[in-house]
Design a protein around this motif. Structure first.
Motif, PDB file in Angstrom:
ATOM      1  N   ALA A 238       0.834  -1.203   0.000  1.00 17.39           N
ATOM      2  CA  ALA A 238       0.000   0.000   0.000  1.00 17.39           C
ATOM      3  C   ALA A 238       0.870   1.254   0.000  1.00 17.39           C
ATOM      4  O   ALA A 238       2.101   1.186   0.028  1.00 17.39           O
ATOM      5  CB  ALA A 238      -0.938  -0.023   1.201  1.00 17.39           C
ATOM      6  N   GLY A 239       0.228   2.405  -0.048  1.00 18.13           N
ATOM      7  CA  GLY A 239       0.983   3.645  -0.207  1.00 18.13           C
ATOM      8  C   GLY A 239       0.777   4.685   0.874  1.00 18.13           C
ATOM      9  O   GLY A 239       1.266   5.802   0.746  1.00 18.13           O
TER      10      GLY A 239
ATOM     11  N   TRP B 249      -9.743  -7.215  -4.289  1.00 19.88           N
ATOM     12  CA  TRP B 249      -9.435  -6.026  -5.101  1.00 19.88           C
ATOM     13  C   TRP B 249      -8.592  -6.445  -6.290  1.00 19.88           C
ATOM     14  O   TRP B 249      -7.647  -7.243  -6.150  1.00 19.88           O
ATOM     15  CB  TRP B 249      -8.600  -5.011  -4.316  1.00 19.88           C
TER      16      TRP B 249
ATOM     17  N   TYR C 269     -12.183   7.254  -2.510  1.00 23.85           N
ATOM     18  CA  TYR C 269     -12.793   5.982  -2.108  1.00 23.85           C
ATOM     19  C   TYR C 269     -14.226   6.037  -2.612  1.00 23.85           C
ATOM     20  O   TYR C 269     -15.029   6.820  -2.111  1.00 23.85           O
ATOM     21  CB  TYR C 269     -12.784   5.838  -0.585  1.00 23.85           C
TER      22      TYR C 269
ATOM     23  N   SER D 184      -5.829   5.651  -6.072  1.00 24.11           N
ATOM     24  CA  SER D 184      -4.686   6.042  -5.264  1.00 24.11           C
ATOM     25  C   SER D 184      -3.549   6.475  -6.185  1.00 24.11           C
ATOM     26  O   SER D 184      -3.737   6.630  -7.402  1.00 24.11           O
ATOM     27  CB  SER D 184      -4.265   4.902  -4.338  1.00 24.11           C
TER      28      SER D 184
ATOM     29  N   ARG E 284       1.068   6.732  -6.650  1.00 24.16           N
ATOM     30  CA  ARG E 284       2.384   6.309  -6.203  1.00 24.16           C
ATOM     31  C   ARG E 284       3.385   7.460  -6.301  1.00 24.16           C
ATOM     32  O   ARG E 284       4.226   7.641  -5.455  1.00 24.16           O
ATOM     33  CB  ARG E 284       2.880   5.110  -7.025  1.00 24.16           C
TER      34      ARG E 284
ATOM     35  N   TYR F 197      -7.552   0.528  -7.723  1.00 21.09           N
ATOM     36  CA  TYR F 197      -8.120  -0.776  -7.388  1.00 21.09           C
ATOM     37  C   TYR F 197      -9.613  -0.764  -7.695  1.00 21.09           C
ATOM     38  O   TYR F 197     -10.264   0.272  -7.553  1.00 21.09           O
ATOM     39  CB  TYR F 197      -8.007  -1.048  -5.889  1.00 21.09           C
TER      40      TYR F 197
ATOM     41  N   PRO G 100      -7.458  -4.581   3.079  1.00 18.91           N
ATOM     42  CA  PRO G 100      -6.644  -3.414   2.726  1.00 18.91           C
ATOM     43  C   PRO G 100      -7.317  -2.050   2.880  1.00 18.91           C
ATOM     44  O   PRO G 100      -6.614  -1.051   3.008  1.00 18.91           O
ATOM     45  CB  PRO G 100      -6.289  -3.670   1.253  1.00 18.91           C
TER      46      PRO G 100
ATOM     47  N   GLY H 263      -8.271   1.251   3.876  1.00 21.01           N
ATOM     48  CA  GLY H 263      -7.807   2.098   4.966  1.00 21.01           C
ATOM     49  C   GLY H 263      -6.315   1.996   5.191  1.00 21.01           C
ATOM     50  O   GLY H 263      -5.744   2.774   5.955  1.00 21.01           O
ATOM     51  N   ALA H 264      -5.652   1.031   4.535  1.00 22.85           N
ATOM     52  CA  ALA H 264      -4.186   0.923   4.513  1.00 22.85           C
ATOM     53  C   ALA H 264      -3.557   0.798   5.904  1.00 22.85           C
ATOM     54  O   ALA H 264      -2.554   1.423   6.208  1.00 22.85           O
ATOM     55  CB  ALA H 264      -3.576   2.106   3.755  1.00 22.85           C
TER      56      ALA H 264
HETATM   57  C1  DHB Z   1      -3.586   2.295  -0.941  1.00 18.99           C
HETATM   58  C2  DHB Z   1      -4.091   1.130  -0.422  1.00 18.99           C
HETATM   59  C3  DHB Z   1      -5.111   1.189   0.489  1.00 18.99           C
HETATM   60  O1  DHB Z   1      -5.620   0.068   1.005  1.00 18.99           O
HETATM   61  C4  DHB Z   1      -5.658   2.388   0.887  1.00 18.99           C
HETATM   62  O2  DHB Z   1      -6.688   2.408   1.763  1.00 18.99           O
HETATM   63  C5  DHB Z   1      -5.132   3.548   0.388  1.00 18.99           C
HETATM   64  C6  DHB Z   1      -4.095   3.494  -0.529  1.00 18.99           C
HETATM   65  C7  DHB Z   1      -2.502   2.243  -1.928  1.00 18.99           C
HETATM   66  O3  DHB Z   1      -2.046   1.150  -2.269  1.00 18.99           O
HETATM   67  O4  DHB Z   1      -2.098   3.303  -2.420  1.00 18.99           O
END
Ligand code: DHB
Length: 390
Positions: free
Chosen positions: A45-46, A184, A200, A211, A213, A221, A289, A291-292
């Protein structure tokens, strides 16, 4: 061989722990079954919580704050409406968009530069004697040579298929868990960001997350069936699917160079510590995932365990290690709840009734139209303040 702390797993949790222990003068060996290249190329995740960035700031050469971007909010989209949730005005904190595999690359470089005993391609086969003052890790090196490491303490930072977990819980799987009827589909593409902040989106066809990078690489996703084959979609179909789920935003398309399907699970091990062994990160728990929280939660475990190990190994004080599991579990279950809640609030459940779908929109409105709702989301998303026990 002898060391003070044997750390199984050279992911973010194991490496950060070795750094914090070294700062306190406690020597450790970190080992991982994977090669350095495999570890550094795992897609993660990021999003880093503010507390995660603050602890990474103590690692020489960490680029989370300088190369990463601060994000002060996210957008929730549903029923054709967009709603921004601002973090600083509610909780005085933010998050950082910094790819977690970059954070890991920084950590590996920093530990090697500091002279850390870090061994790749070494498999921990079994952990024994955790009820004594000298627990042991039985290992096999890449060339097949067997050897053992005797330590004062063994830490399982070895991920969801943890070997150390067996020594701690008495079984490989002993824990509470649930599964979800979706997954996902994740892509990485070469394109500029489609929006300034993360989106979201709850749509009738299912969830999507836009999202990022970097300025030139984006991560997106969409919710899919857990059995989806990554090659089942053409590039055009991937863009159509994503675009249909974020009405109101025109996605900026570009070559897709990576695709993967992420399964959703929630898991918490029944025990996090037994005698002279303890678990941190994915070895102790898994979150879906949304909410990371995964890596952020691992970092929070490590901060608590570092305090506890300093008490035990520098002062012979057993109280903090006896308190470790309970202290860690408080945050773990809050993060489990948050990850489950974000997941269930934003995804389309395959067996949802009309009532379920309309109730879900009511739930989303309860959050975005309420100052208290927005504040709870901001508090959990940016991460609860870390409690130190030292
Ligand atoms: C990312 C992944 C997540 O689960 C999230 O909530 C926000 C960002 C990511 O991969 O960028």
């Amino acid at each position: 061989e002898r060391t003070r702390v044997a750390i199984v797993g050279a992911g973010p949790a194991g490496l950060l722990l070795s750094h914090l222990l070294a700062e306190a003068g406690i020597e450790s060996i970190v080992l991982d079954r994977r090669t350095r290249e495999e570890i550094e190329s795992t897609v993660r995740a990021g999003i880093l919580e503010q507390g995660t960035v603050e602890i990474l700031d103590t690692v020489p050469g960490s680029r989370a704050r300088t190369v990463g971007h601060r994000h002060d909010g996210i957008e929730f989209r549903f029923a054709g409406e967009g709603h921004r949730i601002d973090f600083p005005s509610h909780v005085g904190r933010s998050v950082w968009l910094y790819p977690q595999h970059e954070a890991l690359t920084d950590l590996i470089a920093a530990r090697l530069a500091a002279g850390q005993d870090l061994r790749f391609g070494v498999t921990a086969d079994r952990v024994d004697d955790v009820d004594t003052a000298t627990p042991r890790v039985f290992c096999t090196a890449a060339d097949g040579t067997r050897f053992e490491i005797a330590a004062d303490f063994v830490v399982g930072a070895d991920g969801s298929r943890s070997v150390v977990r067996t020594a701690v819980t008495g079984s490989h799987t002993g824990g509470s868990f649930r599964e979800y009827p979706f997954a996902w589909f994740g892509i990485l593409c070469e394109a500029p960001p489609s929006s300034e902040e993360l989106i979201y989106s709850n749509s009738p066809d299912g969830f999507a997350l836009i999202s990022q990078r970097s300025d030139t690489v984006q991560r997106m996703y969409f919710q899919c069936d857990p059995d989806t084959d990554v090659d089942a979609y053409s590039e055009a179909q991937l863009w159509d699917t994503l675009q249909a789920r974020v009405p109101g935003t025109t996605l900026r398309e570009g070559p897709i160079f990576q695709r993967d399907v992420l399964r959703f699970r929630s898991f918490v091990a029944h025990e996090l510590r037994h005698g002279r062994a303890a678990l941190v990160g994915d070895a102790a728990h898994t979150v879906p995932p949304t909410g990371a929280k995964g890596m952020n939660l691992a970092v929070a475990d490590v901060i608590l365990l570092n305090d506890a190990l300093q008490g035990l190994l520098l002062r012979g004080d057993e109280a903090p290690i006896d308190a470790y599991a309970e202290a860690a579990l408080r945050r773990i279950w809050k993060a489990q709840h948050f990850s489950w809640w974000m997941t269930s609030m934003l995804h389309a459940s395959p067996d949802a009734s009309e009532f379920d779908r309309l109730r879900q929109l009511g739930e989303l409105r309860s959050v975005v139209e309420s100052d208290a709702g927005q504040r709870y989301l901001a508090e959990a998303y940016t991460g609860w303040p870390l409690q130190r026990t030292l």
